[in-house]
Design a protein around this motif. Structure first.
Motif, mmCIF file in Angstrom:
data_model
loop_
_atom_site.group_PDB
_atom_site.id
_atom_site.type_symbol
_atom_site.label_atom_id
_atom_site.label_comp_id
_atom_site.label_asym_id
_atom_site.label_seq_id
_atom_site.Cartn_x
_atom_site.Cartn_y
_atom_site.Cartn_z
ATOM 1 N N GLU B 86 0.929 -1.282 0.262
ATOM 2 C CA GLU B 86 -0.041 -0.204 0.122
ATOM 3 C C GLU B 86 1.007 1.311 0.375
ATOM 4 N N VAL B 87 2.018 1.279 1.316
ATOM 5 C CA VAL B 87 3.219 2.145 0.802
ATOM 6 C C VAL B 87 3.268 2.523 -0.411
ATOM 7 N N VAL B 88 3.893 1.734 -1.335
ATOM 8 C CA VAL B 88 4.146 1.630 -2.645
ATOM 9 C C VAL B 88 3.110 2.734 -3.289
ATOM 10 N N GLU B 89 2.127 2.016 -3.594
ATOM 11 C CA GLU B 89 0.468 2.424 -4.238
ATOM 12 C C GLU B 89 0.226 3.941 -3.842
ATOM 13 N N ILE B 90 0.760 4.074 -2.431
ATOM 14 C CA ILE B 90 0.663 5.857 -2.305
ATOM 15 C C ILE B 90 1.613 6.691 -3.189
ATOM 16 N N ARG B 91 2.708 5.875 -2.725
ATOM 17 C CA ARG B 91 4.042 7.445 -3.476
ATOM 18 C C ARG B 91 3.862 6.764 -4.359
ATOM 19 N N ARG B 92 2.617 6.228 -5.077
ATOM 20 C CA ARG B 92 2.960 5.784 -6.685
ATOM 21 C C ARG B 92 2.430 7.277 -6.692
ATOM 22 N N SER B 93 1.165 7.021 -6.400
ATOM 23 C CA SER B 93 0.343 8.840 -6.386
ATOM 24 C C SER B 93 -0.240 9.280 -5.814
ATOM 25 N N THR B 94 0.329 9.578 -4.257
ATOM 26 C CA THR B 94 0.003 11.087 -3.826
ATOM 27 C C THR B 94 0.764 11.433 -2.893
ATOM 28 N N ILE B 95 2.057 10.509 -2.663
ATOM 29 C CA ILE B 95 2.822 11.859 -1.663
ATOM 30 C C ILE B 95 4.643 11.293 -2.921
ATOM 31 N N GLY B 96 4.983 12.556 -3.088
ATOM 32 C CA GLY B 96 6.545 12.791 -3.554
ATOM 33 C C GLY B 96 7.742 13.296 -3.403
ATOM 34 N N TYR B 97 8.540 13.046 -2.962
ATOM 35 C CA TYR B 97 9.809 13.643 -2.693
ATOM 36 C C TYR B 97 10.205 13.475 -3.531
ATOM 37 N N VAL B 98 11.487 14.647 -2.882
ATOM 38 C CA VAL B 98 12.522 15.034 -3.556
ATOM 39 C C VAL B 98 13.279 15.027 -2.642
ATOM 40 N N SER B 99 14.812 14.131 -2.578
ATOM 41 C CA SER B 99 15.671 13.755 -2.115
ATOM 42 C C SER B 99 16.609 15.158 -2.013
ATOM 43 N N GLN B 100 17.678 14.572 -1.252
ATOM 44 C CA GLN B 100 18.917 16.129 -1.071
ATOM 45 C C GLN B 100 19.568 15.450 -2.497
ATOM 46 N N PHE B 101 19.898 14.089 -3.193
ATOM 47 C CA PHE B 101 20.620 13.987 -4.035
ATOM 48 C C PHE B 101 19.903 12.937 -4.519
ATOM 49 N N LEU B 102 20.347 12.935 -6.038
ATOM 50 C CA LEU B 102 19.742 11.756 -6.486
ATOM 51 C C LEU B 102 20.793 10.307 -6.479
ATOM 52 N N ARG B 103 19.430 8.835 -6.484
ATOM 53 C CA ARG B 103 20.352 7.992 -6.061
ATOM 54 C C ARG B 103 19.783 7.674 -7.961
ATOM 55 N N VAL B 104 20.901 7.460 -8.121
ATOM 56 C CA VAL B 104 21.133 7.285 -10.029
ATOM 57 C C VAL B 104 21.696 5.725 -10.587
ATOM 58 N N ILE B 105 20.875 5.517 -11.842
ATOM 59 C CA ILE B 105 20.442 4.443 -11.764
ATOM 60 C C ILE B 105 21.262 3.937 -13.079
ATOM 61 N N PRO B 106 22.462 3.036 -13.194
ATOM 62 C CA PRO B 106 23.144 2.773 -13.881
ATOM 63 C C PRO B 106 22.560 2.492 -14.691
ATOM 64 N N ARG B 107 22.934 2.970 -16.546
ATOM 65 C CA ARG B 107 22.657 3.094 -18.030
ATOM 66 C C ARG B 107 21.403 3.587 -18.178
ATOM 67 N N VAL B 108 20.509 4.592 -17.245
ATOM 68 C CA VAL B 108 19.525 5.203 -17.272
ATOM 69 C C VAL B 108 19.384 6.708 -17.955
ATOM 70 N N GLY B 109 18.882 6.713 -18.969
ATOM 71 C CA GLY B 109 19.232 8.497 -19.077
ATOM 72 C C GLY B 109 18.207 9.625 -19.073
ATOM 73 N N ALA B 110 18.762 10.607 -18.512
ATOM 74 C CA ALA B 110 18.129 11.261 -17.458
ATOM 75 C C ALA B 110 16.717 11.989 -18.076
ATOM 76 N N LEU B 111 16.922 11.531 -19.142
ATOM 77 C CA LEU B 111 14.602 11.854 -20.227
ATOM 78 C C LEU B 111 14.379 10.561 -18.851
ATOM 79 N N ASN B 112 14.640 9.439 -18.852
ATOM 80 C CA ASN B 112 13.855 8.296 -18.165
ATOM 81 C C ASN B 112 14.243 7.711 -17.908
ATOM 82 N N VAL B 113 15.292 8.403 -16.331
ATOM 83 C CA VAL B 113 14.782 8.902 -14.851
ATOM 84 C C VAL B 113 13.593 9.774 -14.482
ATOM 85 N N VAL B 114 13.215 10.851 -15.641
ATOM 86 C CA VAL B 114 12.620 11.950 -14.997
ATOM 87 C C VAL B 114 10.632 11.333 -15.270
ATOM 88 N N THR B 115 10.809 10.478 -15.976
ATOM 89 C CA THR B 115 9.524 10.637 -17.743
ATOM 90 C C THR B 115 8.974 8.688 -16.363
#
Lengths: 267, 244
Positions: B86-115
């Motif tokens: 449920e927490v996963v669902e709530i975070r998906r659509s109801t609560i957003g969080y912008v952390s201090q640092f981006l947790r980068v995912i190897p090999r995923v481009g910036a545009l896809n990170v955002v979309t």
């Protein structure tokens, strides 16, 4: 907004439900009293040190080892929830071959080394009745592309592949029949870090694209951070802490989990 | 105005088992309500527990006691009592969080990170891409970087990608942990605009803003948080007068 108005939405029924699972080897405890559920499309990570019972648990879940007590209920496509421990051997094998995937730590345990790469991928569709050679080959090549193996290697044997390529081939071999549940035992173990990142990114994409549920056993916290929605931490055969992956890793409560998280080297 | 987030009785202590079992109380019995279109700034000295409170509101940290009530799909749910899925669902659509640092995912481009969060929330891929491009443009991420994985970006660029990722979905509640910390003036101004636009769309925002200029431009009130002292709220305007 009051607490009295609280009502929970109905959860998706679990795909796999484990309760009270225990397994000992003589007096040696493998895993003790494990209970949890995995929902469709959910990725569960299991972490813990060597000897904590992770692999024993995974072997019991995937039907490779008979637990002493407990039940493992799986929501079968045509029959609904069934305790897989009561299935007869052919039924269980059929389930493992069609609805499940098992990715071994050592790809040589999960591949046929004397069969071509294409043949390794085609085996599961053929076991399910696919007979048209052209279609099987097209599908196999489609999967080779997905796991980034050069199509020129289609007819080569995996014996001649690097460790990272073998692991990617093993993943393709498992995912080709679109299983609903995949078991992975240290999928990135033994690979060098640059290959690990590539494999992780690939797994992450495939798991999301196909919506498969997965249970991933590993001792690598970076792997679960990237792949798992939920995390269980095991020590001496028991689950000592569980929750959302980011909760467990960012705010660990159990002394062992705190030790585990604080032991990771920062790069 | 409707209340979007209501935290009550929040209590948090850390027990450091690896360091002799030291118990660190952070806050006790915190109550916070945030209305639609309101921006509340968590305020207090360094180490007071601002980030801990913000992370608790996202259920990233697990408070010892209390409730965090949010409206999710038309129903009031307690984030702290919710099942993990449920927490996963709530975070998906109801609560957003912008952390201090981006947790980068190897090999995923910036545009896809955002979309990614937008697509996960059901936005058609084409629309998500258009929106991501607009956000990256506004945040001055050059187009030649869009297809590259942010691992090699500068700290400020990574943070701007992170901000774009947080603003692409119109979460009813948005939590911001120092979104302007390593940004230059032009980008700070963009973030202020993004926050004020979000407020005008009725989004409830809780944030930590160390930059005074940014704080004054976006915060409707300050929520004081300090070690072991009772928390109280001070209107932002009054505080600005005291400081000036």
């Amino acid at each position: 907004m009051t607490a009295s108005a609280l009502r929970k939405p109905a959860p998706k029924p679990p795909l796999l439900e484990v309760s009270g699972l225990s397994k000992s080897y003589g007096t040696q405890v493998g895993c003790r009293d494990i209970s949890f559920a995995v929902r469709p499309g959910e990725v569960l990570g299991i972490v813990g040190e060597s000897g904590s019972g992770k692999s024993t648990l995974l072997a019991c879940l995937s039907g490779r080892l008979q637990p002493d007590t407990g039940s493992i209920s799986y929501d079968m496509k045509d029959r609904g929830p069934v305790d897989i421990l009561t299935l007869c051997e052919p039924e269980r094998r059929r389930l493992a071959r069609t609805d499940w995937g098992i990715v071994h730590q050592n790809p040589r345990d999960g591949l046929r080394l004397d069969v071509s790469a294409g043949g390794n991928i085609g085996e599961r569709p053929m076991a399910l009745g696919a007979r048209h050679y052209g279609n099987i080959r097209t599908e196999a090549q489609d999967w080779l592309q997905k796991v980034e193996i050069d199509l020129a290697r289609t007819d080569d044997r995996p014996r001649t592949f690097s460790g990272g390529m073998q692991q990617r081939l093993q993943i393709a071999r498992n995912l080709v029949t679109r299983p609903r549940l995949v078991f992975m035992d240290e999928p990135t173990g033994g690979l060098d870090v640059s290959v690990q990142a590539r494999l992780l990114d690939l797994l992450r994409g495939l798991v999301r694209e196909l919506g498969v549920a997965a249970i991933i056993v590993t001792h690598d916290l970076a792997v679960v951070r990237l792949l798992a929605d939920r995390l269980m931490v095991m020590q001496r055969g028991r689950v000592i802490e569980e929750g959302l992956t980011d909760q467990v890793l960012d705010d660990p409560h159990h002394p062992y989990t705190q030790l585990l998280v604080s032991s990771v080297l920062q790069v | 105005m409707t209340i979007r987030l209501h935290a009550k009785g929040l209590t948090k202590t850390f027990t450091l088992h690896t360091q002799g079992g030291i118990v660190l109380p952070v806050f006790d019995d915190v109550e916070l309500t945030v209305k639609a279109g309101e921006c509340v700034c968590l305020h207090g000295p360094s180490g007071a527990g601002k980030s801990t409170l913000l992370r608790s509101l996202y259920a990233n940290y697990k408070p010892d006691a209390g409730q965090i009530l949010v409206k999710h799909l038309g129903q009031t749910v307690d984030l702290l009592a919710a099942e993990p899925w449920e927490v996963v669902e709530i975070r998906r659509s109801t609560i957003g969080y912008v952390s201090q640092f981006l947790r980068v995912i190897p090999r995923v481009g910036a545009l896809n990170v955002v979309t990614e969060p937008a697509i996960a929330n059901g936005m058609p891929a084409a629309e998500a891409t258009a929106k991501a491009q607009e956000l990256l443009m506004r945040l001055h991420i050059p187009q030649r970087l869009w297809s590259l994985a942010p691992a090699t970006f500068s700290g400020g660029e990574q943070q701007r990608v992170n901000i774009a990722r947080g603003f692409i979905v119109d979460y009813p509640v948005l939590l911001l942990d120092e979104p302007t910390a390593s940004l230059d003036a032009a980008n700070r101004a963009t973030v202020v605009d993004l926050i004020n636009e979000a407020k005008s769309r009725g989004i409830a925002i809780v944030g930590i803003f160390h930059d005074e200029e940014v704080r004054e431009a976006v915060a409707d009130r300050l929520f004081e948080i300090g070690n072991q002292t009772a928390t109280r709220t001070v209107p932002a305007v009054a505080l600005a007068e005291v400081l000036s």
